[in-house]
Design a protein around this motif. Structure first.
Motif, PDB file in Angstrom:
ATOM      1  N   GLY A  81       0.807  -1.224   0.000  1.00 50.47           N
ATOM      2  CA  GLY A  81       0.000   0.000   0.000  1.00 50.47           C
ATOM      3  C   GLY A  81       0.838   1.271   0.000  1.00 50.47           C
ATOM      4  O   GLY A  81       0.319   2.366  -0.229  1.00 50.47           O
ATOM      5  N   PHE A  82       2.144   1.134   0.255  1.00 47.87           N
ATOM      6  CA  PHE A  82       3.028   2.292   0.170  1.00 47.87           C
ATOM      7  C   PHE A  82       3.430   2.505  -1.290  1.00 47.87           C
ATOM      8  O   PHE A  82       2.990   1.779  -2.173  1.00 47.87           O
ATOM      9  CB  PHE A  82       4.289   2.054   1.030  1.00 47.87           C
ATOM     10  N   HIS A  83       4.290   3.499  -1.517  1.00 46.44           N
ATOM     11  CA  HIS A  83       4.801   3.755  -2.854  1.00 46.44           C
ATOM     12  C   HIS A  83       6.254   3.306  -2.970  1.00 46.44           C
ATOM     13  O   HIS A  83       7.021   3.435  -2.023  1.00 46.44           O
ATOM     14  CB  HIS A  83       4.718   5.251  -3.169  1.00 46.44           C
ATOM     15  N   GLU A  84       6.574   2.802  -4.154  1.00 40.14           N
ATOM     16  CA  GLU A  84       7.967   2.474  -4.461  1.00 40.14           C
ATOM     17  C   GLU A  84       8.634   3.798  -4.876  1.00 40.14           C
ATOM     18  O   GLU A  84       8.159   4.483  -5.788  1.00 40.14           O
ATOM     19  CB  GLU A  84       7.990   1.449  -5.611  1.00 40.14           C
ATOM     20  N   LEU A  85       9.702   4.139  -4.173  1.00 38.09           N
ATOM     21  CA  LEU A  85      10.339   5.454  -4.361  1.00 38.09           C
ATOM     22  C   LEU A  85      11.800   5.314  -4.759  1.00 38.09           C
ATOM     23  O   LEU A  85      12.434   4.306  -4.452  1.00 38.09           O
ATOM     24  CB  LEU A  85      10.328   6.242  -3.045  1.00 38.09           C
ATOM     25  N   VAL A  86      12.321   6.374  -5.375  1.00 36.74           N
ATOM     26  CA  VAL A  86      13.768   6.583  -5.394  1.00 36.74           C
ATOM     27  C   VAL A  86      13.995   7.994  -4.873  1.00 36.74           C
ATOM     28  O   VAL A  86      13.448   8.965  -5.426  1.00 36.74           O
ATOM     29  CB  VAL A  86      14.377   6.448  -6.807  1.00 36.74           C
ATOM     30  N   LEU A 144       9.315   1.647  12.239  1.00 36.82           N
ATOM     31  CA  LEU A 144       8.643   2.854  12.745  1.00 36.82           C
ATOM     32  C   LEU A 144       8.257   3.832  11.637  1.00 36.82           C
ATOM     33  O   LEU A 144       7.279   4.563  11.777  1.00 36.82           O
ATOM     34  CB  LEU A 144       9.556   3.588  13.735  1.00 36.82           C
ATOM     35  N   GLY A 145       9.035   3.871  10.557  1.00 42.72           N
ATOM     36  CA  GLY A 145       8.723   4.818   9.478  1.00 42.72           C
ATOM     37  C   GLY A 145       9.756   4.737   8.374  1.00 42.72           C
ATOM     38  O   GLY A 145      10.887   4.297   8.594  1.00 42.72           O
ATOM     39  N   SER A 146       9.353   5.189   7.179  1.00 43.93           N
ATOM     40  CA  SER A 146      10.178   4.982   5.984  1.00 43.93           C
ATOM     41  C   SER A 146      11.477   5.797   5.998  1.00 43.93           C
ATOM     42  O   SER A 146      12.473   5.374   5.407  1.00 43.93           O
ATOM     43  CB  SER A 146       9.369   5.360   4.740  1.00 43.93           C
ATOM     44  N   ASP A 147      11.467   6.993   6.610  1.00 40.72           N
ATOM     45  CA  ASP A 147      12.656   7.866   6.576  1.00 40.72           C
ATOM     46  C   ASP A 147      13.602   7.619   7.748  1.00 40.72           C
ATOM     47  O   ASP A 147      14.681   8.200   7.804  1.00 40.72           O
ATOM     48  CB  ASP A 147      12.231   9.342   6.665  1.00 40.72           C
ATOM     49  N   GLY A 155      12.914   1.372  -2.362  1.00 43.05           N
ATOM     50  CA  GLY A 155      11.858   0.647  -1.654  1.00 43.05           C
ATOM     51  C   GLY A 155      10.856   1.666  -1.133  1.00 43.05           C
ATOM     52  O   GLY A 155      10.447   2.579  -1.852  1.00 43.05           O
ATOM     53  N   ARG A 156      10.458   1.543   0.122  1.00 45.41           N
ATOM     54  CA  ARG A 156       9.599   2.555   0.767  1.00 45.41           C
ATOM     55  C   ARG A 156      10.383   3.802   1.114  1.00 45.41           C
ATOM     56  O   ARG A 156       9.822   4.802   1.576  1.00 45.41           O
ATOM     57  CB  ARG A 156       9.062   1.991   2.085  1.00 45.41           C
ATOM     58  N   GLY A 157      11.720   3.709   1.002  1.00 52.68           N
ATOM     59  CA  GLY A 157      12.628   4.760   1.453  1.00 52.68           C
ATOM     60  C   GLY A 157      13.591   4.200   2.483  1.00 52.68           C
ATOM     61  O   GLY A 157      14.496   4.887   2.940  1.00 52.68           O
ATOM     62  N   SER A 161       0.378  17.108   5.364  1.00 53.41           N
ATOM     63  CA  SER A 161       0.323  15.724   5.813  1.00 53.41           C
ATOM     64  C   SER A 161       0.929  14.839   4.724  1.00 53.41           C
ATOM     65  O   SER A 161       0.494  14.888   3.562  1.00 53.41           O
ATOM     66  CB  SER A 161      -1.144  15.343   6.085  1.00 53.41           C
ATOM     67  N   THR A 162       1.907  14.039   5.110  1.00 52.50           N
ATOM     68  CA  THR A 162       2.567  13.164   4.134  1.00 52.50           C
ATOM     69  C   THR A 162       1.578  12.161   3.527  1.00 52.50           C
ATOM     70  O   THR A 162       1.556  11.997   2.296  1.00 52.50           O
ATOM     71  CB  THR A 162       3.781  12.453   4.784  1.00 52.50           C
ATOM     72  N   PRO A 163       0.728  11.477   4.340  1.00 50.66           N
ATOM     73  CA  PRO A 163      -0.255  10.569   3.711  1.00 50.66           C
ATOM     74  C   PRO A 163      -1.138  11.287   2.694  1.00 50.66           C
ATOM     75  O   PRO A 163      -1.418  10.757   1.617  1.00 50.66           O
ATOM     76  CB  PRO A 163      -1.077  10.058   4.904  1.00 50.66           C
ATOM     77  N   TRP A 164      -1.561  12.526   3.010  1.00 53.73           N
ATOM     78  CA  TRP A 164      -2.380  13.284   2.063  1.00 53.73           C
ATOM     79  C   TRP A 164      -1.628  13.479   0.741  1.00 53.73           C
ATOM     80  O   TRP A 164      -2.181  13.286  -0.346  1.00 53.73           O
ATOM     81  CB  TRP A 164      -2.769  14.662   2.647  1.00 53.73           C
ATOM     82  N   ALA A 165      -0.360  13.860   0.830  1.00 49.62           N
ATOM     83  CA  ALA A 165       0.419  14.150  -0.380  1.00 49.62           C
ATOM     84  C   ALA A 165       0.514  12.905  -1.261  1.00 49.62           C
ATOM     85  O   ALA A 165       0.292  12.972  -2.476  1.00 49.62           O
ATOM     86  CB  ALA A 165       1.810  14.659   0.004  1.00 49.62           C
ATOM     87  N   TYR A 166       0.808  11.746  -0.642  1.00 58.98           N
ATOM     88  CA  TYR A 166       0.941  10.515  -1.441  1.00 58.98           C
ATOM     89  C   TYR A 166      -0.410  10.050  -1.993  1.00 58.98           C
ATOM     90  O   TYR A 166      -0.497   9.594  -3.137  1.00 58.98           O
ATOM     91  CB  TYR A 166       1.607   9.407  -0.617  1.00 58.98           C
ATOM     92  N   GLN A 167      -1.460  10.172  -1.175  1.00 61.50           N
ATOM     93  CA  GLN A 167      -2.790   9.755  -1.656  1.00 61.50           C
ATOM     94  C   GLN A 167      -3.226  10.607  -2.840  1.00 61.50           C
ATOM     95  O   GLN A 167      -3.761  10.110  -3.835  1.00 61.50           O
ATOM     96  CB  GLN A 167      -3.826   9.928  -0.553  1.00 61.50           C
TER      97      GLN A 167
HETATM   98  O1  C5P Z   1       6.571   5.644   6.560  1.00 62.34           O
HETATM   99  P1  C5P Z   1       5.952   6.939   6.970  1.00 62.34           P
HETATM  100  O2  C5P Z   1       5.157   6.825   8.237  1.00 62.34           O
HETATM  101  O3  C5P Z   1       6.906   8.082   6.976  1.00 62.34           O
HETATM  102  O4  C5P Z   1       4.909   7.270   5.827  1.00 62.34           O
HETATM  103  C1  C5P Z   1       3.880   8.221   5.999  1.00 62.34           C
HETATM  104  C2  C5P Z   1       2.850   8.042   4.902  1.00 62.34           C
HETATM  105  O5  C5P Z   1       3.378   8.438   3.635  1.00 62.34           O
HETATM  106  C3  C5P Z   1       2.374   6.618   4.688  1.00 62.34           C
HETATM  107  O6  C5P Z   1       1.315   6.329   5.545  1.00 62.34           O
HETATM  108  C4  C5P Z   1       1.943   6.636   3.248  1.00 62.34           C
HETATM  109  O7  C5P Z   1       0.673   7.237   3.129  1.00 62.34           O
HETATM  110  C5  C5P Z   1       2.920   7.583   2.609  1.00 62.34           C
HETATM  111  N1  C5P Z   1       4.098   6.886   2.014  1.00 62.34           N
HETATM  112  C6  C5P Z   1       3.933   6.167   0.849  1.00 62.34           C
HETATM  113  N2  C5P Z   1       5.014   5.517   0.314  1.00 62.34           N
HETATM  114  C7  C5P Z   1       6.227   5.592   0.895  1.00 62.34           C
HETATM  115  C8  C5P Z   1       6.409   6.322   2.080  1.00 62.34           C
HETATM  116  C9  C5P Z   1       5.304   6.971   2.615  1.00 62.34           C
HETATM  117  O8  C5P Z   1       2.853   6.083   0.292  1.00 62.34           O
HETATM  118  N3  C5P Z   1       7.255   4.966   0.343  1.00 62.34           N
END
Ligand code: C5P
Length: 314
Positions: A25-30, A138-141, A155-157, A182-188
């Motif tokens: 459900g996350f995004h694949e990033l570089v 705990l989180g991607s970053d 990957g997710r970061g 909000s980071t979730p808002w931006a990705y959604q």
């Molecule tokens: O991992 P983190 O808690 O920082 O991510 C915050 C939100 O950003 C996630 O809930 C998701 O909505 C979005 N996200 C994503 N793909 C990623 C990292 C973050 O969609 N690789």
């Protein structure tokens, strides 16, 4: 030692490209991530109880499990119950300097500092990969924030490949105090608008990742060429944040016109940064932008890129 004080540097994104969706459900990033000198400070002290307690210099920040720093301590207690039983609970005192919900990974840096601090306080002797594994839960970053410097994150970061450190580059950061993203808002929102263009098969994502590893930006970082680094700055999330937050788009335009080598939004924003040739140019860019905007809601910081993540302050 019964207490440790740690420095937790913020990061900027020199590059952020969204490749596609992931099964989780996350995004694949570089991303290309860069630590900067602007940092929070945390003191972690054994408190002789079985409680985790968090206090924060900023009253707006929660000091319960909704704060990532608190959750980092809980995660350590769950993973190392014997050390928790032996050394007991901790008081975490957090001094905030990094603005929140700003695209600078402030909360992630604090959580990384708690992992590193408890590793020391509880004498666990964790390796960098072990700390990064806990951080990724705990989180991607957060894995990047542990070691910091300059790195490609995929990957997710959370998957990191180090790049040569680009230390000592001056930059101006600017952010509206009243705007948080909000980071979730931006990705959604990005998914809603650009999801049809996603690369959804693994080989295509891997091919694009390899292209970025061989890109002009990575070449510029390898050769420590600030002009070329500044020309290659990129962030996909600008496409959703700037149209939604027109003051941020205006701020970006004003900073671009004020001089420097290149301007970009960091992460999911709304912080915008301008890379500069030296400290004097950074001061000039800040002065011109502040005068042009004449808006007391905009905060500026002059800072430098650094080659470290969490540091113990002696
Ligand atoms: O991992 P983190 O808690 O920082 O991510 C915050 C939100 O950003 C996630 O809930 C998701 O909505 C979005 N996200 C994503 N793909 C990623 C990292 C973050 O969609 N690789």
């Amino acid at each position: 030692m019964h207490s440790y004080t740690l420095r937790a540097p913020a990061k900027i994104n020199l590059f952020l490209e969204i490749l596609g969706s992931r099964p989780d459900g996350f995004h694949e990033l570089v991303m290309i991530l860069q630590s900067i000198a602007l940092a929070d400070e945390l003191t972690i002290r054994a408190n002789g109880t079985d409680k985790i307690r968090l206090t924060c210099s900023d009253a707006n920040l929660p000091s319960d499990p909704s704060n990532l720093a608190y959750r980092a301590a809980q995660l350590m207690a769950q993973n190392f119950p014997q050390a928790y039983a032996r050394f007991g609970g901790v008081d975490i005192a957090l001094t905030k300097n990094i603005p929140m919900a700003a695209g600078l990974a402030g909360g992630s840096a604090d959580a990384a500092a708690v992992l590193v601090g408890l590793d020391l306080l509880w004498q666990l002797g964790l390796t960098r990969p072990e700390l990064e594994n806990l951080a990724a839960q705990l989180g991607s970053d957060i894995p990047f924030c542990v070691g910091g410097g300059t790195a490609i994150a995929t990957g997710r970061g959370e998957k990191l490949a180090p790049l040569p450190d680009v230390e000592g580059l001056w930059l101006v950061l600017a952010k509206h105090r009243s705007i948080e993203v909000s980071t979730p808002w931006a990705y959604q929102t990005y998914r809603q608008q650009f999801g049809a263009q996603y690369l959804n098969d693994r080989p295509a994502q891997q091919f694009r990742t390899q292209e970025i590893h061989a890109s002009a930006l990575v070449h510029a970082i390898n050769h420590r060429n600030p002009e070329q680094i500044a020309q290659a700055l990129y962030n996909d999330l600008e496409k959703v944040v700037l149209p939604h937050q027109t003051p941020v788009a205006e701020l970006r335009q004003v900073l671009t016109k004020a001089g420097g080598l290149g301007t970009m939004m960091s992460g999911s924003g709304p912080t915008v940064f301008t890379l500069c040739r030296d400290q004097a140019e950074a001061a000039q860019v800040k002065a011109i932008a502040a005068q042009t905007l004449n808006n007391p809601d905009v905060d500026f910081w002059l800072t430098q890129t650094v080659g470290y993540g969490i540091q113990v302050i002696p």
